[in-house]
Design a protein around this motif. Structure first.
Motif, mmCIF file in Angstrom:
data_model
loop_
_atom_site.group_PDB
_atom_site.id
_atom_site.type_symbol
_atom_site.label_atom_id
_atom_site.label_comp_id
_atom_site.label_asym_id
_atom_site.label_seq_id
_atom_site.Cartn_x
_atom_site.Cartn_y
_atom_site.Cartn_z
ATOM 1 N N ALA A 74 0.839 -1.212 0.000
ATOM 2 C CA ALA A 74 0.000 0.000 0.000
ATOM 3 C C ALA A 74 0.869 1.256 0.000
ATOM 4 N N ALA A 75 1.919 1.240 0.805
ATOM 5 C CA ALA A 75 2.824 2.397 0.851
ATOM 6 C C ALA A 75 3.541 2.542 -0.491
ATOM 7 N N ARG A 76 3.958 1.414 -1.061
ATOM 8 C CA ARG A 76 4.704 1.462 -2.328
ATOM 9 C C ARG A 76 3.865 2.031 -3.464
ATOM 10 N N ILE A 77 2.582 1.699 -3.497
ATOM 11 C CA ILE A 77 1.733 2.194 -4.596
ATOM 12 C C ILE A 77 1.113 3.565 -4.273
ATOM 13 N N ALA A 108 7.855 1.484 9.494
ATOM 14 C CA ALA A 108 8.928 1.237 8.522
ATOM 15 C C ALA A 108 8.584 1.815 7.158
ATOM 16 N N HIS A 109 7.280 1.815 6.816
ATOM 17 C CA HIS A 109 6.882 2.283 5.484
ATOM 18 C C HIS A 109 6.180 3.645 5.538
ATOM 19 N N SER A 110 6.311 4.317 6.680
ATOM 20 C CA SER A 110 5.715 5.648 6.871
ATOM 21 C C SER A 110 4.239 5.671 6.501
ATOM 22 N N PHE A 111 3.514 4.605 6.884
ATOM 23 C CA PHE A 111 2.063 4.594 6.666
ATOM 24 C C PHE A 111 1.401 4.966 7.990
ATOM 25 N N PRO A 112 0.658 6.087 8.042
ATOM 26 C CA PRO A 112 0.113 6.542 9.335
ATOM 27 C C PRO A 112 -0.819 5.500 9.967
ATOM 28 N N ILE A 144 -5.660 2.436 15.757
ATOM 29 C CA ILE A 144 -6.221 1.660 14.652
ATOM 30 C C ILE A 144 -7.729 1.537 14.854
ATOM 31 N N ARG A 145 -8.505 1.667 13.763
ATOM 32 C CA ARG A 145 -9.962 1.545 13.880
ATOM 33 C C ARG A 145 -10.422 0.120 13.589
ATOM 34 N N LEU A 146 -11.561 -0.227 14.149
ATOM 35 C CA LEU A 146 -12.073 -1.591 14.002
ATOM 36 C C LEU A 146 -13.371 -1.610 13.208
#
Ligand code: G
Ligand code: MN
Length: 249
Positions: A74-77, A108-112, A144-146
């Protein structure tokens, strides 16, 4: 107590599979609200071919490796919406495959982390309310949301909402099917939607396949929609959304 499995081992397992992403569209805003990550083979083989390889003791590790890999791709795209990850509560409560690896991957992938949603899918484990609630609280306190997946499908039902409230309820596609011409489903979906509004829970309708279903849901003010009518899952990319937002606010 065994130590949690190493981040490197999860990353390594994740190199054996990949992900497709399907939009959950906010039709009021006229754009994707989130993308659900759906496991695939390295050359887009269907989910069941991957899942069947990890049955048994390995499954909790696989479940954690999925979250790590889905975040990495997801971070890569360049995903700039929320990311919705399926998780099996029974795997998530396994001490070898807890939350830490998901948080590490996000960092690690800077994904909030506040853009991550987890969809709980396993009725039996959710039924163990106490244990499940402690996992949920751990996720919630991390930001994180559920979401409760497949709501109305038998395992995920009303009694769950009496015990604790998720952020999102995903209506099972069985309730969505032909809803524009099915009175009983309309009554059930209206009642669930009203109840969720009273509880401050967002409603997603999943499996929207036709214009008729889409129109009925929009008229009922259900604004978060997912399904082939809007976009099919796309392998390692964010797909375009099929519809024109003529009803945009
Ligand atoms: O259990 P869960 O709700 O996470 O399942 C999602 C599955 O539903 C995925 O395999 C996805 O490909 C599939 N799916 C997504 N949209 C549609 C749809 O509009 N119709 C059908 N039949 N399946 C869908
Ligand atoms: Mn799901």
């Amino acid at each position: 107590m065994t130590a949690e499995i190493s981040a490197a081992a999860l990353v390594d397992m994740g190199t054996n599979f990949s992900f497709a992403y399907q939009p959950i569209v906010n039709v009021a805003a006229g754009r994707a609200y989130a993308h659900e990550a759906l496991v695939r083979g390295l050359v887009n083989e269907p989910a069941y071919k991957i899942i069947e390889q990890y049955q048994g003791a390995q499954f909790a590790t696989f479940d954690a490796a999925c979250r790590v890999r889905a975040i990495e791709i997801a971070a890569r795209i360049g995903m700039d919406t929320c990311l919705s990850l399926n998780f099996l509560p029974s795997a998530a409560i396994d001490e070898n495959a807890g939350l830490d690896s998901t948080l590490e991957a996000a960092a690690a992938h800077s994904f909030p982390v506040d853009r991550i949603i987890v969809e709980a899918t396993e009725g039996e484990a959710i039924a163990d309310h106490k244990r499940f609630a402690s996992v949920v609280n751990e996720y919630k306190s991390a930001g994180i949301r559920l979401a409760i997946d497949d709501f109305g499908s038998g395992h995920s039902g009303l009694n769950l909402l009496a015990e604790f409230q998720p952020d999102i309820v995903k209506l099972d596609m069985v309730l969505v099917r032909d809803i524009h011409s099915h009175g009983p489903r309309q009554a059930i979906v209206r009642a669930i939607t009203q109840m969720c509004r009273d509880l401050g829970i967002d409603v997603v309708a999943e499996g929207v396949e036709t214009a008729g279903e889409y129109e009925w849901l929009v008229d009922a003010n259900i604004n978060l929609l997912q399904g082939y009518f809007l976009a099919r899952p796309a392998f390692e990319m964010i797909p375009p959304i099929n519809i024109e937002f003529t009803r945009q606010q």
